[in-house]
Write a protein that holds these residues in place. Sequence first.
Motif, mmCIF file in Angstrom:
data_model
loop_
_atom_site.group_PDB
_atom_site.id
_atom_site.type_symbol
_atom_site.label_atom_id
_atom_site.label_comp_id
_atom_site.label_asym_id
_atom_site.label_seq_id
_atom_site.Cartn_x
_atom_site.Cartn_y
_atom_site.Cartn_z
ATOM 1 N N SER A 125 11.831 -4.040 9.142
ATOM 2 C CA SER A 125 12.172 -3.705 7.764
ATOM 3 C C SER A 125 11.163 -2.742 7.169
ATOM 4 N N TYR A 126 9.881 -2.956 7.470
ATOM 5 C CA TYR A 126 8.875 -2.040 6.932
ATOM 6 C C TYR A 126 9.100 -0.624 7.453
ATOM 7 N N TRP A 127 9.335 -0.498 8.741
ATOM 8 C CA TRP A 127 9.515 0.845 9.305
ATOM 9 C C TRP A 127 10.842 1.466 8.886
ATOM 10 N N LEU A 128 11.847 0.634 8.602
ATOM 11 C CA LEU A 128 13.091 1.153 8.034
ATOM 12 C C LEU A 128 12.830 1.705 6.633
ATOM 13 N N TYR A 129 11.990 1.007 5.875
ATOM 14 C CA TYR A 129 11.575 1.481 4.550
ATOM 15 C C TYR A 129 10.826 2.803 4.656
ATOM 16 N N ALA A 134 0.823 -1.205 0.000
ATOM 17 C CA ALA A 134 0.000 0.000 0.000
ATOM 18 C C ALA A 134 0.859 1.259 0.000
ATOM 19 N N THR A 135 1.923 1.247 0.796
ATOM 20 C CA THR A 135 2.826 2.403 0.821
ATOM 21 C C THR A 135 3.467 2.607 -0.543
ATOM 22 N N SER A 136 3.878 1.525 -1.190
ATOM 23 C CA SER A 136 4.507 1.644 -2.505
ATOM 24 C C SER A 136 3.527 2.179 -3.537
ATOM 25 N N LEU A 137 2.247 1.816 -3.441
ATOM 26 C CA LEU A 137 1.259 2.310 -4.403
ATOM 27 C C LEU A 137 0.999 3.802 -4.203
ATOM 28 N N VAL A 138 1.062 4.267 -2.961
ATOM 29 C CA VAL A 138 0.946 5.712 -2.717
ATOM 30 C C VAL A 138 2.090 6.450 -3.403
ATOM 31 N N PHE A 139 3.292 5.897 -3.296
ATOM 32 C CA PHE A 139 4.435 6.531 -3.945
ATOM 33 C C PHE A 139 4.375 6.383 -5.461
ATOM 34 N N LEU A 140 3.739 5.337 -5.962
ATOM 35 C CA LEU A 140 3.535 5.213 -7.406
ATOM 36 C C LEU A 140 2.760 6.411 -7.935
ATOM 37 N N THR A 199 10.503 -1.997 -6.166
ATOM 38 C CA THR A 199 11.171 -2.983 -5.307
ATOM 39 C C THR A 199 10.326 -3.324 -4.076
ATOM 40 N N PRO A 200 9.807 -2.355 -3.305
ATOM 41 C CA PRO A 200 8.943 -2.715 -2.172
ATOM 42 C C PRO A 200 7.656 -3.417 -2.592
ATOM 43 N N LEU A 201 7.097 -3.038 -3.753
ATOM 44 C CA LEU A 201 5.889 -3.719 -4.222
ATOM 45 C C LEU A 201 6.180 -5.191 -4.480
ATOM 46 N N ALA A 202 7.325 -5.479 -5.101
ATOM 47 C CA ALA A 202 7.697 -6.862 -5.394
ATOM 48 C C ALA A 202 7.980 -7.649 -4.119
ATOM 49 N N ILE A 203 8.810 -7.096 -3.229
ATOM 50 C CA ILE A 203 9.170 -7.812 -2.001
ATOM 51 C C ILE A 203 7.964 -7.919 -1.074
ATOM 52 N N GLY A 204 7.126 -6.884 -1.009
ATOM 53 C CA GLY A 204 5.920 -6.944 -0.180
ATOM 54 C C GLY A 204 4.967 -8.027 -0.634
ATOM 55 N N LEU A 205 4.814 -8.197 -1.953
ATOM 56 C CA LEU A 205 3.958 -9.265 -2.467
ATOM 57 C C LEU A 205 4.521 -10.633 -2.107
ATOM 58 N N CYS A 206 5.849 -10.775 -2.211
ATOM 59 C CA CYS A 206 6.486 -12.036 -1.803
ATOM 60 C C CYS A 206 6.234 -12.317 -0.327
ATOM 61 N N LEU A 207 6.364 -11.299 0.509
ATOM 62 C CA LEU A 207 6.151 -11.473 1.943
ATOM 63 C C LEU A 207 4.726 -11.910 2.237
ATOM 64 N N TYR A 208 3.773 -11.348 1.533
ATOM 65 C CA TYR A 208 2.373 -11.721 1.768
ATOM 66 C C TYR A 208 2.104 -13.159 1.332
ATOM 67 N N PHE A 266 2.255 -4.235 -15.361
ATOM 68 C CA PHE A 266 1.124 -5.011 -15.863
ATOM 69 C C PHE A 266 1.035 -6.351 -15.129
ATOM 70 N N GLY A 267 2.186 -6.978 -14.873
ATOM 71 C CA GLY A 267 2.161 -8.188 -14.055
ATOM 72 C C GLY A 267 1.688 -7.916 -12.653
ATOM 73 N N ALA A 268 2.078 -6.756 -12.102
ATOM 74 C CA ALA A 268 1.629 -6.384 -10.763
ATOM 75 C C ALA A 268 0.118 -6.189 -10.722
ATOM 76 N N PHE A 269 -0.435 -5.524 -11.734
ATOM 77 C CA PHE A 269 -1.886 -5.338 -11.766
ATOM 78 C C PHE A 269 -2.618 -6.663 -11.944
ATOM 79 N N ALA A 270 -2.044 -7.573 -12.721
ATOM 80 C CA ALA A 270 -2.640 -8.910 -12.823
ATOM 81 C C ALA A 270 -2.704 -9.563 -11.445
#
Length: 565
Positions: A136-140, A57-63, A107-116, A417-421
Motif C-alpha cells: 500500500s505504501y508503494w502504491l501510494y 514522512a512522505t505526506s509531510l514532504v508533500f505538505l 489522508t496518508p498522514l491520518a492513515i499512516g499515524l493509525c498504522l503506526y 493542529f491535531g496532527a502537530f499535537a
Amino acid sequence: MTAITREPGDPGDSFEPRDVEPLPPGEIAAARFERDKGLLAWVTSTDHKRIGILTMATSLVFLCTFGILALIMRTQLAQPNGKVISPGAYNELFTLHGSGMIFLVLTPLAIGLCLYLVPLQIGAPMVAAPRLCLFSYWLYVAGAIVFLLSATTVTAPPDAGWYAYMPLSDGQYTPGVGMSLWILASMLAVGAMMLMAGAVLWTALRMRAPGMSLMRMSVFTWSAVVTCLMTVASFPSLIGAMGLQWVGRVDPNLFTHDSWDIAYQYLFWFYGHPVVYVMFFPFVGCVAEVLAAFTGRKYFGYSFTVYALLAFAAGSMAVFGHHTFTTGQTANDYFSVTSIMLSVPAGVEYFGFLGTLMGGRIRATVPMLFALAFIPQFLIGGLTGIMLATPVLDYHFHGSYFVVAHFHYTLFAGSLFGAFAGLYYWFPKATGIVLSEPLGRLNFVLMVIGTNVTFLPMFFYGFDGLPRRVATYPAGAGFGTLNLISTVGAFIIGLSVMVFVFNLARSAILRRPAGDDPWGAGQTLEWATSSPPPRFNFDGAHPIPPIKSHAPLLDLRQRSGASSG
C-alpha cells in the motif's frame, strides 16, 4: 512471543480475547534482515512502525510542496488585478493544491499515524497483513509520482479542480494527457489508503492482547477504527467515479445528459464528505490522548465518546448530498437534517475535551498547546459547517470564499493542529530523541497567528461575494485589503513550517535521548515499551502491563502510588 502479564481473575469485561498467536517464521526472518541492513531495510520493511513513519514522512514532504503552491496563489491574490501568474496557471495550481493536500497529504498522514500506533496501543506484536501494508505504501508512492507527472505535462496539466466535475473534466473541455494522469494518480493513492486502512481495522478488531477488550481500547484507537470503517466504505465510490470519468474522457459523447453529471457528483461526494472525517478523526484521537496525558486524568466521558464516534461515522455516510444543494436535483431537506444532526455526536466529543480539562492539572507542553488551540479553531469550522448545511444560507455562500474559510478551519486549523499535537507528543516514542520545546513553542505561536490571519478574513470577503477559484478581482470591488492580510498570514504559516523543519533537523543532529516515557504522563500501552519500540513492539524487558481500562499505565501508576502511600 510477546511478553504479557495478567492479574488472576481478570475476566476482561464481557469479552475474552483470544491468545496472541506465535509470530510467523517469515516475520522473524524479516526482522533479522531489517536489523542487519540500512536504507534497503526501511523501504522493504514489513514492520508497521517503519511503514507508518515512511507514509507520514512522505505526506509531510508533500505538505511543504503543496503549501508552496498555496503561497504562489496567495501572492497572486494579494492585490487586485494580479499579474504574478496567468489565469490558466492559477487553475492548475488550485487543482494541484487541493487534490494534493487531500490525496497525498492529510489522508496518508491520518492513515499512516493509525498504522503506526494501533498495534502498539492494543498490545499486538505486528499489524495484520504486513506485506499488504508495504504494498500500500508503494502504491501510494506510485500514485504520487503519477500525480507529479500530470503536473509536468506541457500541453494540458490538470486544471478542473480537485472535484473534477464533468463535463469540465472530460476529453472535450480538458483535453490532453495531464488530466488522465491525474485521474490515475487519484485512483492509485486512494486505493492504497483503502488497503492500508483495511489492515489497520482488522488489526484492531482481531489482534488485541489478552485483557484488551473493545471498551478498553484507547480513544485514539477508537478514532482509528471509525476512520478505517469510513475509508473502506466510502473510498471505493471515488474509484468508481474516477473510472466513470476516465471512460467519459475516452468518448465524451457517452455522457452528455445532465443526469450523468449529477450521478458523478453523487459518487464523488459519497467519498468526498466522509474523507473529511478520515482526515479529521485520527487527530481528534491525538487531541484526546494529549489532553488526558497533560491533565493527569483519564479521558472524561470515555464510553459516550466511543459511541459518539461510531454514530458520527455512521451519520457521515448520509450527508454527502449537501454539496449538491444548488443543483436543484437533491433532497435538500433530508440532507440538511442529516448534516445538522452530526452536531450532536460532535458536541459529545467537545464535552469530552472540556470535561477532561476541568479538574485536571494542566501542563502547558507543546503538544498540549496545539491540542488546546485545536478546540476553538475547529469549533469555528464546525459551526460554519452547520451554516453551510442550511440550504437557504448555502445558496448564498456556495462557490464563495466563505466555503474556503470553512474547510480550512476544519482541515488546517483543526486537523493539522491535531496532527502537530500528535507529532510532538509521539515523536520521542517513534525516534528515541526529543524535540526542542522553545522551538516548538515558536512553531505554535507562528502557526496560530498565521492560521487565523489567513483564513478568518476569508469569511468576510466570501460573505461579501468574492467567488473562489478566480485568479484576480477588480480594484473597485473592495477586497484588496483583506486579501493582503490573508497573504501575509499565509507567509507566517510558511515561516512556522520552516521552524518545525528546523526543529526536526536540529533534534536529529543533537539526538537528545528521550527515554521510555519522556513526558512522565503516558497512559496507553505504547509508553510501556522502549523508545523507539523493538521490532515486535514488546519484549521481556518491556512487557505489557495488566490492562484494566483504556488507560492501563495511569492505572499502574495509581496502584503504585497507593501501595507506596
